[in-house]
Design an enzyme around this catalytic site. Structure first.
Site, PDB file in Angstrom:
ATOM      1  N   ARG A  77       0.854  -1.193   0.000  1.00 34.83           N
ATOM      2  CA  ARG A  77       0.000   0.000   0.000  1.00 34.83           C
ATOM      3  C   ARG A  77       0.886   1.238   0.000  1.00 34.83           C
ATOM      4  O   ARG A  77       2.101   1.170   0.142  1.00 34.83           O
ATOM      5  CB  ARG A  77      -1.027  -0.020   1.146  1.00 34.83           C
TER       6      ARG A  77
ATOM      7  N   ALA B 188       0.694   5.077  -2.289  1.00 38.53           N
ATOM      8  CA  ALA B 188       0.581   5.293  -3.737  1.00 38.53           C
ATOM      9  C   ALA B 188       1.839   4.926  -4.540  1.00 38.53           C
ATOM     10  O   ALA B 188       1.753   4.173  -5.521  1.00 38.53           O
ATOM     11  CB  ALA B 188       0.154   6.734  -4.003  1.00 38.53           C
TER      12      ALA B 188
ATOM     13  N   ASP C 120      -1.943  10.732  -2.333  1.00 42.18           N
ATOM     14  CA  ASP C 120      -2.324   9.671  -3.273  1.00 42.18           C
ATOM     15  C   ASP C 120      -2.590  10.207  -4.657  1.00 42.18           C
ATOM     16  O   ASP C 120      -2.430   9.520  -5.656  1.00 42.18           O
ATOM     17  CB  ASP C 120      -3.541   8.918  -2.761  1.00 42.18           C
TER      18      ASP C 120
ATOM     19  N   ASN D  66      -5.436  12.293   0.174  1.00 38.81           N
ATOM     20  CA  ASN D  66      -4.543  11.505   1.029  1.00 38.81           C
ATOM     21  C   ASN D  66      -5.410  10.781   2.052  1.00 38.81           C
ATOM     22  O   ASN D  66      -6.636  10.962   2.089  1.00 38.81           O
ATOM     23  CB  ASN D  66      -3.506  12.413   1.709  1.00 38.81           C
ATOM     24  N   LYS D  67      -4.787   9.950   2.857  1.00 33.67           N
ATOM     25  CA  LYS D  67      -5.511   9.111   3.820  1.00 33.67           C
ATOM     26  C   LYS D  67      -6.581   9.888   4.585  1.00 33.67           C
ATOM     27  O   LYS D  67      -6.352  11.014   5.014  1.00 33.67           O
ATOM     28  CB  LYS D  67      -4.474   8.521   4.794  1.00 33.67           C
TER      29      LYS D  67
HETATM   30  O1  MRU Z   1      -4.620   3.248   2.056  1.00 30.21           O
HETATM   31  P1  MRU Z   1      -3.142   3.445   1.994  1.00 30.21           P
HETATM   32  O2  MRU Z   1      -2.413   2.888   3.154  1.00 30.21           O
HETATM   33  O3  MRU Z   1      -2.581   2.977   0.662  1.00 30.21           O
HETATM   34  O4  MRU Z   1      -2.967   5.033   2.034  1.00 30.21           O
HETATM   35  C1  MRU Z   1      -1.683   5.575   1.944  1.00 30.21           C
HETATM   36  C2  MRU Z   1      -1.638   7.038   2.083  1.00 30.21           C
HETATM   37  O5  MRU Z   1      -2.640   7.698   2.222  1.00 30.21           O
HETATM   38  C3  MRU Z   1      -0.298   7.687   1.942  1.00 30.21           C
HETATM   39  O6  MRU Z   1      -0.228   8.853   2.708  1.00 30.21           O
HETATM   40  C4  MRU Z   1      -0.056   8.038   0.462  1.00 30.21           C
HETATM   41  O7  MRU Z   1      -0.255   6.943  -0.359  1.00 30.21           O
HETATM   42  C5  MRU Z   1       1.310   8.580   0.244  1.00 30.21           C
HETATM   43  S1  MRU Z   1       2.549   7.375   0.485  1.00 30.21           S
HETATM   44  C6  MRU Z   1       4.050   8.046   0.095  1.00 30.21           C
END
Ligand code: MRU
Length: 358
Positions: free
Chosen positions: A57, A59, A249, A259-260
């Site tokens: 997981r 991005a 993301d 983002n998350k």
């Molecule tokens: O659902 P996830 O764990 O894939 O979410 C990840 C995030 O939101 C990260 O902050 C994002 O992908 C950036 S990672 C460098």
């Protein structure tokens, strides 16, 4: 030693096996911090499953893994003609692209490999295309590490000695090809001799902050304190946070940041407390075809909210749930976006276009 061999954490690896053919290997982040379990496959469908179920997981990591998925599909396709190989790759593209809708790096990486394959098909045979596809996936892998290191150094300029940085979710080595975006900035600041402290939010429902960010920072000896998501306002009010840095993301052409889930809340709170809110992301996260809050937001299973990691039911079994995995932070709350090509600041409509033009 190559840049990939130097990585302290290797979340993703392409292993050449002359006897049985190449293998894609990854660290299963669902098992962390309890166990370090590595999985491997020669089947692109298994890569898609690993992305969907979030063994892989973050991005940039999703993008690299998907590129290797296409590399596996090409190598093990058994196609006898160029058209057959391209058709197999299209099939694999569809399966891989249907895993997670928000992470732009997924589509960016898949499209990059597919264009390489189509270009190669104009003048190469099956073996030639397979080689080009594998090489392109490896390039995407290496370039992600390089971009993270560069953006880390660029972003470190914004960090002062003694800063306490709040981060959300996991934007570290485990979310990328192995260095990290938000955590890459922290790492670079430390390499410059700055003393920093980190506050990590636990990041419900899947606890990427508590499980992954804390695991990474503790492993590296970086001082970290864990808080629950609902403590952010209070720690800011108490003056305990100097800066916020998060990953992304997907970022639109006018600076909207997906983002998350929970990032938007943190950005609003940072604005209220006049705390700089930085986003660290490679240019592969920018979707120049979208503007405003039009980014597709993934909705995940209800049980992720009803339970703690599927282990402990914390509510009434069938209670209706809303479980968006991401939110969108509007540009007016984003102090700056740190990329490997430089830092962009408002007005983003101009600065992002300029970043890509230059
Ligand atoms: O659902 P996830 O764990 O894939 O979410 C990840 C995030 O939101 C990260 O902050 C994002 O992908 C950036 S990672 C460098």
């Amino acid at each position: 030693m190559s840049i990939l061999e130097k990585l302290r954490v290797k979340p993703l690896e392409w292993i050449e096996d002359k006897l049985d053919g190449p293998v894609f290997r990854w660290l299963d982040t669902r098992q962390l911090p309890w166990e370090e379990v590595y999985r491997e496959t020669r089947d692109y469908r298994r890569v898609a499953q690993a992305i969907k179920t979030m063994e892989i997981r973050g991005a940039p990591a999703i993008g690299v893994a998907a590129a290797y998925g296409l590399a596996l599909a090409a190598y093990y396709s058994e196609a006898r003609s160029v058209d057959e190989l391209l058709a197999r790759l299209e099939e694999a593209y569809k399966v891989l692209a249907s895993t997670r809708p928000t992470a732009y790096n997924l589509f960016w990486a898949l499209n990059r490999v597919m264009s390489k394959a189509r270009e190669a098909a104009k003048h190469k045979g099956v073996d030639g295309i397979v080689r080009e596809v594998i090489e392109e996936a490896k390039k995407i892998h290496i370039e992600d590490v390089e971009a993270n290191i560069k953006l880390g150094k660029i972003g470190a300029k914004l960090i002062e000695d003694g800063d306490t940085i709040l981060t959300h979710c996991n934007a570290g080595a485990l979310a990328t090809a192995g260095y990290g975006t938000a955590e890459g900035v922290m790492r670079a600041a430390i390499e410059e001799g700055k003393r920093i402290k980190v506050i990590a939010t636990e990041t419900r429902p899947l606890l990427q902050g508590a499980r992954l960010t804390v695991w990474e920072l503790v492993k590296e000896g970086i001082e970290v304190r864990l808080i629950t998501d609902n403590m952010v306002g209070y720690v800011m009010y108490k003056g305990l946070v100097d800066k916020v840095i998060v990953g992304a993301d997907r970022i639109t052409v006018d600076g909207y940041v997906a983002n998350k889930i929970g990032t938007y809340t943190i950005a609003v709170l940072a604005y209220r407390h006049r705390i700089p809110f930085y986003v660290a992301a490679p240019t592969s996260t920018f979707d120049l075809s979208l503007e405003g809050d039009s980014i597709p937001i993934e909705e995940r299973e209800a049980d992720e909210v009803r339970t703690i990691l599927g282990k402990l039911l914390i509510t009434v079994p069938d209670v209706p749930v809303y479980n968006p995995a991401f939110d969108i932070t509007p540009p007016e709350l984003v102090t700056a976006i740190i990329t490997e090509r430089g830092i962009v600041t408002p007005p983003y409509t101009q600065s992002i276009r300029k970043l890509f033009k230059d």
